[in-house]
Scaffold this motif. Structure first.
Motif: not given
Length: 125
Positions: A96, A112, A98, A110
């Protein structure tokens, strides 16, 4: 932006695996890069995070001391070295990215932001 994970597989308890996440389309130093995983019938959990411009790293308790996150010199690939694997490590592993947030521009993973497609890790005898 692309995050492409690789390196997963089927291993026995106690074995090691090294996951790779090839990142393109962003400046890695501008993001908190992390590894998350999702086991069958469970939610996604964050396990490790790196701030590549400082080298700062973070690990959650289940993996601390066994997993190591790192980045290559070109800063286009982030790795997760996994040692002493356990059956409970079985999951799909995701990379990921972020963007920092908050009044202090905190580099926090996060899960996200950008997300890769995942790579399966299975630990079984």
């Amino acid at each position: 932006v692309q995050l492409v994970e690789s390196g997963g597989g089927l291993v026995q308890p106690g074995d090691s695996l090294k996951l790779s996440c090839a990142i393109s389309g962003i400046n890695v130093d501008d993001y908190a890069i992390g590894w998350f995983r999702q086991a069958p019938d469970k939610g996604r959990e964050g396990i490790s995070c790196i701030q590549t411009n400082t080298g700062g790293t973070y690990y959650t308790r289940p993996v601390k001391g066994r997993f190591t996150i790192s980045v290559n010199d070109a800063k286009n690939t982030v790795y997760l070295q996994m040692n002493s694997l356990k059956p409970e490590d079985t999951a799909i592993y995701y990379c990921t990215a972020d963007i920092p947030s908050g009044p202090n521009n905190d580099y926090v993973c996060r899960g996200q932001g950008y997300l890769g497609q995942g790579t399966q890790v299975t630990v079984s005898s």
